[in-house]
Structure formats: C-alpha cells, structure tokens
Design an enzyme around this catalytic site. Structure first.
Site, mmCIF file in Angstrom:
data_model
loop_
_atom_site.group_PDB
_atom_site.id
_atom_site.type_symbol
_atom_site.label_atom_id
_atom_site.label_comp_id
_atom_site.label_asym_id
_atom_site.label_seq_id
_atom_site.Cartn_x
_atom_site.Cartn_y
_atom_site.Cartn_z
ATOM 1 N N CYS A 45 6.172 22.729 -27.936
ATOM 2 C CA CYS A 45 6.528 21.429 -28.142
ATOM 3 C C CYS A 45 8.037 20.990 -28.826
ATOM 4 C CB CYS A 45 5.819 19.974 -28.759
ATOM 5 S SG CYS A 45 3.578 21.091 -28.221
HETATM 6 C C1 BEZ Z 1 3.192 24.442 -30.176
HETATM 7 O O1 BEZ Z 1 3.616 23.594 -29.524
HETATM 8 O O2 BEZ Z 1 3.968 25.283 -30.403
HETATM 9 C C2 BEZ Z 1 1.607 24.856 -30.621
HETATM 10 C C3 BEZ Z 1 0.795 23.879 -30.139
HETATM 11 C C4 BEZ Z 1 -0.520 24.385 -30.187
HETATM 12 C C5 BEZ Z 1 -1.324 25.347 -30.103
HETATM 13 C C6 BEZ Z 1 -0.272 26.549 -29.934
HETATM 14 C C7 BEZ Z 1 1.265 25.917 -30.037
#
Ligand code: BEZ
Length: 211
Positions: A45
C-alpha cells in the site's frame, strides 16, 4: 449487490486526510479514481500511494481526481502519510478516506469476506463526470496494482466518449484505434473524413484522433 459498469457510483460523506468529503460534490465535473487499501502501515500500500501521488500531474491533465480508502482511523492516516513522503519521495497529494466503520467499504463492495472480513481488497473504481462507474478492478492484497494501466484505461474511455472510437488489444496512447461498431459507414465518413482501413466490415482502423 455488486456495483456494475454503468451504475451511478454511490454518494457518501467521509473524513479524509484533506477534511470531510461529500463524494459527489467533491468530484464535481471531474473523473474520479476511488481505490481501497487493505491496511495502513503495510508495504505494498505504501508503494501504491507514493506512486499515485507521483502521477498527480498525469491525473490533472486528464481532469481526474484520485481518492484512496483504508479502514483505519484518520489519526493513523496522518502518521502513515509521513512514512509515505519519507520512503516514496512524494507526499500524499490527494485525500485518503478513513473508514473505520466500513461504511464506504460496504457501499462499494470492497470487503470480500472469504478473503478477509477485516480488511478491504484492492478495489478500483473509475467514475466519469456523470458519476457513472466506468471501470472496476479487484486485486488481492498481496499484489500491487498497475496505476499506469488505470491511466491507460482512462485515456481509452475519454477517447471513446469524445471520438466514438474503441482501443484494440494492448493499445497505447497514440496507437491506431477502431471505429466503434455502433457508427455506420455513412456516419463514419463524416467523423473520419480521412477514411479508414477496413480489415473486415466490423474492423475499421483509423489513426488515433489524439496523437
Ligand atoms: C501490503 O500492503 O503490503 C499487504 C497488505 C495485506 C497483505 C499483504 C500485503
């Protein structure tokens, strides 16, 4: 019910990093890209938000406003924004919705309970100036989206609206386009006085009206 192409994007009010937003009013006459993130302080994100902030000049050129969403509290967004600026080289320059009660997430079907009932999937909604949903995308939490592709689809949609052309496989801005099937040859002559390459009666190729 799942939101479908052509539906009116549901209106809502929410707190964001740029203050309280009344969605339809905030969109005004712009296109919108509403996209959700599973969770604050997560690596994928963080990269997506930084990249979207870098794309702001491209969104502006196309009259598009971006708005992100995460089901965390506003105070968490503020701390995370600092990390995004520090690690991605561009501070957030668009609002990030705080949706801790899942109000907007549920309205847009961003919670897929068999994937997670606590976090949103990576949803994208492209909304046109008439507030109609023109694109929906759903990605899993572990896969960062391709925001260049989202821009490419917006370029295609805007060309279709303006010039009655569709875009072929793997089209890139500037490439040749296709006259939409709903335009008959008589009307096509008026719209494309330079003519077209008729590969089949239903496959009429013209140079892009916007190069
Ligand atoms: C991320 O944003 O890095 C992420 C969020 C949930 C699961 C895996 C990665």
């Amino acid at each position: 019910m799942t939101l479908q192409l052509g539906d009116i994007a549901p209106d809502f009010e929410a707190d964001t990093t740029e203050g309280r937003v009344s969605f339809h009013q905030w969109l005004g006459n712009s296109w919108g890209v509403l996209f959700s993130h599973p969770k604050n302080y997560t690596p994928v994100c963080t990269t997506e938000l930084g990249y979207t902030a870098k794309l702001k000049p491209e969104f502006d050129k196309r009259n598009v406003k971006a708005i992100g969403l995460s089901v965390d509290e506003l105070k968490d967004h503020e701390g995370w924004s600092k990390d995004i600026a520090e690690t991605q080289g561009t501070p957030l320059n668009f609002p990030l919705i705080a949706d801790p009660d899942f109000k907007v997430a549920n309205l847009y079907g961003m919670i897929h309970p068999n994937a997670s009932d606590r976090f949103t999937v990576r949803s994208v909604f492209v909304i046109d100036p008439n507030k109609k949903v023109r694109l929906t995308l759903t990605y899993p939490a572990s896969t960062g989206r391709n925001f260049d592709e989202i821009l490419r689809v917006i370029d295609s949609l805007q060309l279709t609206d303006q010039y009655k052309v569709a875009t072929p496989v793997n089209w890139k801005p500037g490439d040749d386009v296709i006259i939409v099937p709903s335009v008959n040859n008589e009307d096509a002559k008026k719209l494309f006085p330079g003519g077209w390459n008729e590969i089949k009666p239903y496959l009429r190729v013209v140079p892009s009206p916007k190069r």
